[in-house]
Design a protein around this motif. Structure first.
Motif, PDB file in Angstrom:
ATOM      1  N   ILE A  93     -11.118  16.718   2.543  1.00  0.00           N
ATOM      2  CA  ILE A  93      -9.969  16.594   3.429  1.00  0.00           C
ATOM      3  C   ILE A  93      -8.725  16.358   2.576  1.00  0.00           C
ATOM      4  N   ASP A  94      -7.661  17.047   2.904  1.00  0.00           N
ATOM      5  CA  ASP A  94      -6.424  16.910   2.132  1.00  0.00           C
ATOM      6  C   ASP A  94      -5.861  15.501   2.290  1.00  0.00           C
ATOM      7  N   PRO A  95      -5.431  14.869   1.185  1.00  0.00           N
ATOM      8  CA  PRO A  95      -4.795  13.554   1.283  1.00  0.00           C
ATOM      9  C   PRO A  95      -3.495  13.625   2.078  1.00  0.00           C
ATOM     10  N   ALA A  96      -3.058  12.471   2.563  1.00  0.00           N
ATOM     11  CA  ALA A  96      -1.846  12.407   3.394  1.00  0.00           C
ATOM     12  C   ALA A  96      -0.963  11.272   2.914  1.00  0.00           C
ATOM     13  N   LEU A  97       0.307  11.354   3.300  1.00  0.00           N
ATOM     14  CA  LEU A  97       1.250  10.271   3.044  1.00  0.00           C
ATOM     15  C   LEU A  97       1.173   9.299   4.215  1.00  0.00           C
ATOM     16  N   TRP A  98       0.423   8.231   4.044  1.00  0.00           N
ATOM     17  CA  TRP A  98       0.182   7.301   5.140  1.00  0.00           C
ATOM     18  C   TRP A  98       1.327   6.320   5.334  1.00  0.00           C
ATOM     19  N   LEU A  99       2.107   6.080   4.309  1.00  0.00           N
ATOM     20  CA  LEU A  99       3.151   5.061   4.361  1.00  0.00           C
ATOM     21  C   LEU A  99       4.549   5.651   4.497  1.00  0.00           C
ATOM     22  N   ASN A 100       4.646   6.933   4.758  1.00  0.00           N
ATOM     23  CA  ASN A 100       5.950   7.568   4.934  1.00  0.00           C
ATOM     24  C   ASN A 100       5.757   8.833   5.760  1.00  0.00           C
ATOM     25  N   GLY A 101       6.791   9.214   6.484  1.00  0.00           N
ATOM     26  CA  GLY A 101       6.689  10.403   7.299  1.00  0.00           C
ATOM     27  C   GLY A 101       6.029  10.138   8.647  1.00  0.00           C
ATOM     28  N   PRO A 102       5.665  11.201   9.352  1.00  0.00           N
ATOM     29  CA  PRO A 102       5.097  11.041  10.698  1.00  0.00           C
ATOM     30  C   PRO A 102       3.791  10.252  10.729  1.00  0.00           C
ATOM     31  N   MET A 103       2.997  10.301   9.656  1.00  0.00           N
ATOM     32  CA  MET A 103       1.722   9.578   9.651  1.00  0.00           C
ATOM     33  C   MET A 103       1.905   8.071   9.588  1.00  0.00           C
TER      34      MET A 103
ATOM     35  N   LEU B  78       3.898  -3.871   5.019  1.00  0.00           N
ATOM     36  CA  LEU B  78       3.216  -2.583   4.916  1.00  0.00           C
ATOM     37  C   LEU B  78       4.163  -1.462   4.490  1.00  0.00           C
ATOM     38  N   PHE B  79       5.385  -1.464   5.007  1.00  0.00           N
ATOM     39  CA  PHE B  79       6.313  -0.356   4.747  1.00  0.00           C
ATOM     40  C   PHE B  79       7.570  -0.780   3.994  1.00  0.00           C
ATOM     41  N   GLY B  80       7.863  -2.071   3.941  1.00  0.00           N
ATOM     42  CA  GLY B  80       9.083  -2.523   3.299  1.00  0.00           C
ATOM     43  C   GLY B  80      10.279  -2.426   4.226  1.00  0.00           C
ATOM     44  N   ALA B  81      11.437  -2.823   3.699  1.00  0.00           N
ATOM     45  CA  ALA B  81      12.666  -2.788   4.494  1.00  0.00           C
ATOM     46  C   ALA B  81      13.796  -2.237   3.617  1.00  0.00           C
ATOM     47  N   PRO B  82      14.515  -1.234   4.115  1.00  0.00           N
ATOM     48  CA  PRO B  82      14.367  -0.603   5.433  1.00  0.00           C
ATOM     49  C   PRO B  82      13.109   0.232   5.526  1.00  0.00           C
ATOM     50  N   ALA B  83      12.517   0.233   6.720  1.00  0.00           N
ATOM     51  CA  ALA B  83      11.282   0.957   6.938  1.00  0.00           C
ATOM     52  C   ALA B  83      11.564   2.427   7.201  1.00  0.00           C
ATOM     53  N   PRO B  84      10.560   3.307   7.049  1.00  0.00           N
ATOM     54  CA  PRO B  84      10.742   4.709   7.438  1.00  0.00           C
ATOM     55  C   PRO B  84      11.165   4.826   8.897  1.00  0.00           C
ATOM     56  N   ALA B  85      11.835   5.897   9.225  1.00  0.00           N
ATOM     57  CA  ALA B  85      12.403   6.053  10.563  1.00  0.00           C
ATOM     58  C   ALA B  85      11.342   6.011  11.647  1.00  0.00           C
ATOM     59  N   ASP B  86      10.133   6.489  11.355  1.00  0.00           N
ATOM     60  CA  ASP B  86       9.078   6.531  12.376  1.00  0.00           C
ATOM     61  C   ASP B  86       8.471   5.166  12.660  1.00  0.00           C
ATOM     62  N   VAL B  87       8.701   4.186  11.820  1.00  0.00           N
ATOM     63  CA  VAL B  87       8.155   2.839  12.042  1.00  0.00           C
ATOM     64  C   VAL B  87       9.256   1.785  11.961  1.00  0.00           C
ATOM     65  N   ASN B  88      10.477   2.192  12.243  1.00  0.00           N
ATOM     66  CA  ASN B  88      11.589   1.243  12.213  1.00  0.00           C
ATOM     67  C   ASN B  88      11.600   0.439  13.516  1.00  0.00           C
ATOM     68  N   VAL B  89      10.661  -0.492  13.616  1.00  0.00           N
ATOM     69  CA  VAL B  89      10.507  -1.278  14.839  1.00  0.00           C
ATOM     70  C   VAL B  89      11.661  -2.260  14.977  1.00  0.00           C
ATOM     71  N   LEU B  90      11.746  -2.867  16.150  1.00  0.00           N
ATOM     72  CA  LEU B  90      12.903  -3.708  16.468  1.00  0.00           C
ATOM     73  C   LEU B  90      13.048  -4.909  15.528  1.00  0.00           C
ATOM     74  N   PRO B  91      11.993  -5.655  15.193  1.00  0.00           N
ATOM     75  CA  PRO B  91      12.192  -6.773  14.256  1.00  0.00           C
ATOM     76  C   PRO B  91      12.708  -6.336  12.896  1.00  0.00           C
ATOM     77  N   ILE B  92      12.253  -5.187  12.394  1.00  0.00           N
ATOM     78  CA  ILE B  92      12.734  -4.699  11.102  1.00  0.00           C
ATOM     79  C   ILE B  92      14.207  -4.312  11.195  1.00  0.00           C
ATOM     80  N   LEU B  93      14.596  -3.666  12.286  1.00  0.00           N
ATOM     81  CA  LEU B  93      15.996  -3.278  12.463  1.00  0.00           C
ATOM     82  C   LEU B  93      16.906  -4.505  12.500  1.00  0.00           C
ATOM     83  N   VAL B  94      16.497  -5.544  13.217  1.00  0.00           N
ATOM     84  CA  VAL B  94      17.295  -6.769  13.287  1.00  0.00           C
ATOM     85  C   VAL B  94      17.398  -7.412  11.910  1.00  0.00           C
ATOM     86  N   TYR B  95      16.290  -7.429  11.166  1.00  0.00           N
ATOM     87  CA  TYR B  95      16.291  -8.023   9.821  1.00  0.00           C
ATOM     88  C   TYR B  95      17.229  -7.262   8.882  1.00  0.00           C
ATOM     89  N   VAL B  96      17.141  -5.946   8.887  1.00  0.00           N
ATOM     90  CA  VAL B  96      17.980  -5.146   7.993  1.00  0.00           C
ATOM     91  C   VAL B  96      19.454  -5.306   8.352  1.00  0.00           C
TER      92      VAL B  96
END
Length: 325
Positions: A173-183, A263-281
């Protein structure tokens, strides 16, 4: 010869308390003290609620209507009043609405999956059998681990050269970018499910303990199959715990800051930019404290809506039961 009235007077004087106060007044004062005693017992809790909840809430509301940033922080009491400008900017010029959608969808999806898992695990470990204690201990491992430990382990495993991609590559199975992008969105959902389902399991297991053994015996005598027994005997007892688990799980997912931050750091990728991360940034990287306070107030309102609905439903349920009695 002393009269009867004199004897009664002497008896009243002997029973009169010191200080010239009548027994009626003393009893009345004692009654007032006993009536106020519960209020005095609530004082420590009220003080803690005021210091920990009400004062920070008032400060957040005040900060949300002033132009507070890194330049005006030193003189924040004299910061210009901007009214609802921070709220308007948060809605129209930031990713607040997108973050709200990501947080709600991620929270609801995680809860929908964790609730059946937790209930199934509780049903599996309810009856005694050999090795049940070990199974229960294993089920609780994700719950007892701190969130930052869980996020760090999964972040290491999901790196491009981590163990997950290595295993996938070995099986073709092809590897994927789990920590960035749509995945990254599905990575957040998967890790949250792994870490959160034991909480549902504990609540469901506590609800199963309230099922009377006589009910189980009656169902066995009637020859009820396992599915019918689950549907008509066990699930009715789990209605309250499961509803509470659904609410608490959803609110916990929305408020979860540690896991997506590690898991993703701050600022987080756009697909996982949840509300607590947005407030923190916005607050600690852009230093727009007034704007971040407005976002925090919006998130508080977002959380209060399902909580109010649940409390209202519970109140109506209790009222109906009282009316039936």
């Amino acid at each position: 010869m002393p009269s009867k009235n004199a004897g009664n007077t002497l008896q009243d004087e002997s029973t009169r308390p010191a200080g010239g106060q009548s027994p009626l007044k003393t009893k009345k004062r004692k009654g007032v003290t006993e009536r106020n005693r519960p209020l005095w017992m609530l004082t420590p809790g009220g003080f803690l609620i005021t210091v920990i909840i009400l004062i920070p809430l008032a400060l957040a509301l005040y900060m949300s209507v002033i132009d507070l940033d890194q330049y005006t922080l030193r003189k924040w009491l004299t910061t210009p009043f901007v009214g609802l400008d921070n709220y308007i900017e948060a809605i129209t010029k930031t990713d607040l609405l997108r973050s709200i959608w990501i947080s709600i969808s991620f929270a609801v999806l995680s809860t929908i999956i964790t609730v059946p898992l937790g209930v199934a695990a509780a049903v599996v470990t309810q009856n005694p059998y050999r090795g049940r204690a070990i199974v229960r201990a294993v089920f609780l491992i994700p719950y007892v681990l701190p969130s930052f430990v869980v996020a760090t382990v999964w972040r290491t495993m999901l790196q491009p050269d981590g163990i997950v991609n290595s295993v996938l590559n070995n099986v073709g199975i092809d590897p994927a970018l789990w920590l960035n992008g749509p995945m990254s969105y599905w990575t957040l959902v998967g890790v949250e499910i792994w870490a959160a389902w034991p909480f549902i399991y504990l609540l469901a297991l506590a609800g199963l303990q309230s099922v009377d053994m006589e009910v189980h015996e009656a169902a066995a005598i009637d020859g009820a199959l396992w599915w019918r027994k689950l549907r008509e005997v066990i699930f009715p007892y789990l209605k309250g715990p499961v509803a509470l688990a659904f609410l608490l799980g959803t609110l916990n997912h929305i408020n979860n800051f540690t896991l997506p931050y590690v898991l993703f750091g701050a600022p987080a990728p756009a697909d996982v930019n949840v509300l607590p991360i947005l407030v923190y940034v916005t607050s600690f990287q852009s230093f727009r404290f007034g704007l971040s306070a407005a976002m925090a107030v919006v998130s508080l309102i977002l959380i209060a809506i399902p909580l109010f609905i649940y409390l209202r439903a519970v109140k109506l349920d209790v009222s109906d039961e009282g009316g039936k009695k």
